[in-house]
Motif scaffolding. Structure first.
Motif, short mmCIF file in Angstrom:
data_model
loop_
_atom_site.label_atom_id
_atom_site.label_comp_id
_atom_site.label_asym_id
_atom_site.label_seq_id
_atom_site.Cartn_x
_atom_site.Cartn_y
_atom_site.Cartn_z
N THR A 44 80.97 -54.38 -3.47
CA THR A 44 81.26 -55.18 -4.47
C THR A 44 82.75 -55.43 -4.47
OG1 THR A 44 81.53 -53.04 -5.97
CG2 THR A 44 79.50 -54.14 -6.03
N ALA A 45 83.44 -54.77 -3.53
CA ALA A 45 84.78 -54.94 -3.33
C ALA A 45 85.02 -56.44 -2.87
CB ALA A 45 85.37 -54.06 -2.41
N SER A 46 86.19 -56.81 -3.14
CA SER A 46 86.58 -58.43 -3.11
C SER A 46 86.78 -58.42 -1.48
CB SER A 46 87.88 -58.70 -3.74
OG SER A 46 89.04 -58.08 -3.37
N THR A 47 86.39 -59.65 -1.09
CA THR A 47 86.99 -60.12 0.52
C THR A 47 87.99 -60.93 0.46
OG1 THR A 47 85.19 -61.71 0.29
CG2 THR A 47 84.51 -59.16 1.21
N ASP A 48 88.50 -61.10 1.58
CA ASP A 48 89.58 -62.36 1.63
C ASP A 48 89.57 -62.78 2.92
OD1 ASP A 48 90.34 -60.43 3.60
OD2 ASP A 48 92.21 -59.69 2.33
N ALA A 49 90.47 -63.70 3.40
CA ALA A 49 90.77 -64.60 4.52
C ALA A 49 90.29 -63.42 5.85
CB ALA A 49 91.94 -65.09 4.60
N VAL A 50 90.96 -62.63 5.78
CA VAL A 50 90.98 -61.62 6.75
C VAL A 50 89.27 -60.82 7.19
CG1 VAL A 50 91.41 -59.26 7.93
CG2 VAL A 50 93.10 -60.76 6.77
N TRP A 51 88.86 -60.81 5.89
CA TRP A 51 87.35 -60.23 5.82
C TRP A 51 86.52 -61.16 6.35
CZ3 TRP A 51 85.01 -55.77 4.27
CH2 TRP A 51 83.66 -55.67 3.99
N GLY B 139 89.16 -53.56 4.59
CA GLY B 139 89.07 -54.80 4.13
C GLY B 139 88.92 -55.82 5.26
N GLY B 140 88.15 -55.17 6.39
CA GLY B 140 87.72 -56.04 7.29
C GLY B 140 88.86 -56.14 8.69
N LYS B 141 89.81 -55.72 8.48
CA LYS B 141 91.00 -55.60 9.47
C LYS B 141 90.29 -54.98 10.68
CE LYS B 141 93.93 -53.74 6.62
NZ LYS B 141 95.05 -53.12 6.11
#
Length: 352
Positions: free
Chosen positions: A60-67, A328-330
């Motif tokens: 449920t955590a937000s995702t961003d462009a990196v993700w 966070g997808g990094k």
């Protein structure tokens, strides 16, 4: 795939004879046979390392462009996607955080292609209580799901595998258990999940039997009780014992492991399911017992005497998804240190 031959067929017929005898009418009266049905069930099981590897993250955590750019995935979404693709009758999880369980429950019953339309299809058993650093403060434990409506579940507590001193010091402890639930429309059919300790300690006294063996024997006794009551079952979980281990022997009496007869994958053993060191996985692991770094410890068990005559059973383990992230997808990592295990068996189930 394994076909139930004469021995298993004879065992099933013998069980049917016992059940008929147990329900027979008084001498001189006509005896009605015990009503049964033959049903094929499929099972999907995964030890998801909900805290150890996924740190309680529930998707449920937000995702961003990196993700998005790195194609990162949540363990929860990997699990839901696999379940909807495989479409099993039963699902079980070990080492799952309560928030992850809730998120999976919601996603399995929603969306364009819900896996189930049942109102009561999910159960959770706490093995480590909320309020600590585990699972970001949430409860931790085992879970099961059913495509069909479930009846009243029960959590069977197993012998404890930690000392009071360890509990008081705040160390990681679990109240090991087996969670079982019957089908609402077929109460003689149960599905269970369990996670046995990997500890070889002798508890509660230095001269006591090893605690992992005690827990396995407790599971055996519970399952034998189901059989004595005329109930059928399937049980999946991380048993922390490989096929052929002595401590697993008593539990296997009268039970069949669904991945033990595949001629292409180590007959009598099956495909590996767990990594000892998920940080450095073997890129080409051998599938057999000799490869200690990748053991077979996740099992799906069926009562041998209730496998339908002339039926087949089979199982398979799936590759561990590799694109989970906790930053966070990094960076991307394995989604668990266990593989998904699936299995299919056809059982004779009482309907009275």
């Amino acid at each position: 795939m394994r076909s139930i031959g004469r021995a298993a067929g004879a065992a099933a017929l013998a069980l049917a004879a016992v059940l008929v005898s147990a329900g027979s009418a008084p001498a001189g009266a006509g005896a009605d046979p015990v009503p049964t049905t033959v049903k094929t069930y499929t099972v999907w099981h995964w030890n998801v390392a909900g805290h150890k590897i996924n740190k309680g993250l529930d998707g449920t955590a937000s995702t961003d462009a990196v993700w998005e750019a790195n194609g990162a995935r949540w363990m929860v979404d990997e699990a839901v996607g696999s379940i909807k693709t495989q479409n099993p009758d039963f699902v079980s999880f070990n080492e799952i955080c309560r928030g992850q369980y809730e998120e999976i429950r919601g996603k399995l019953s929603s969306g364009a292609t819900p896996w189930t339309e049942a109102a009561s299809f999910a159960r959770f058993a706490t093995t480590h209580a909320a309020g600590t650093t585990v699972c970001n403060g949430e409860a931790f434990g085992n879970a099961l799901f059913s495509k069909a409506e479930l009846g009243i579940s029960r959590t069977y507590v197993l012998p404890a595998d930690y000392t009071q001193a360890e509990a008081d010091s705040g160390g990681y402890t679990e109240d090991r258990s087996m969670l079982c639930a019957p089908l609402a429309a077929q109460p003689k059919m149960k599905f269970c999940t369990t996670h046995i300790t990997g500890s070889n300690r002798r508890l509660p006294e230095p001269t006591s039997p090893k605690i992992n063996g005690q827990q396995l024997n407790a599971v055996r006794d519970i399952l034998d009780g189901f059989t004595a009551a005329g109930e059928s079952y399937l049980v999946a979980g991380d048993f922390n014992a490989q096929p052929g281990f002595a401590r697993l022997g008593p539990l296997m009496e009268g039970r069949t492991e669904l991945d033990g007869a595949d001629p292409a994958h180590c007959p009598g053993y099956g495909e590996w399911t767990a990594l000892d060191d998920p940080a450095t996985p073997d890129s080409n692991p051998t599938p057999c017992a000799e490869n200690l770094g990748n053991p077979k410890i996740d099992l799906i068990l069926a009562p041998t005497g209730q496998l339908a005559p002339d039926s087949t059973y089979t199982a398979d383990s799936k590759a561990i998804p590799t694109r989970c992230s906790i930053d966070g997808g990094k960076t991307l990592q394995l989604c668990s240190d266990h593989r998904v295990l699936t299995g299919t068996a056809t059982l004779t189930v009482r309907t009275d």
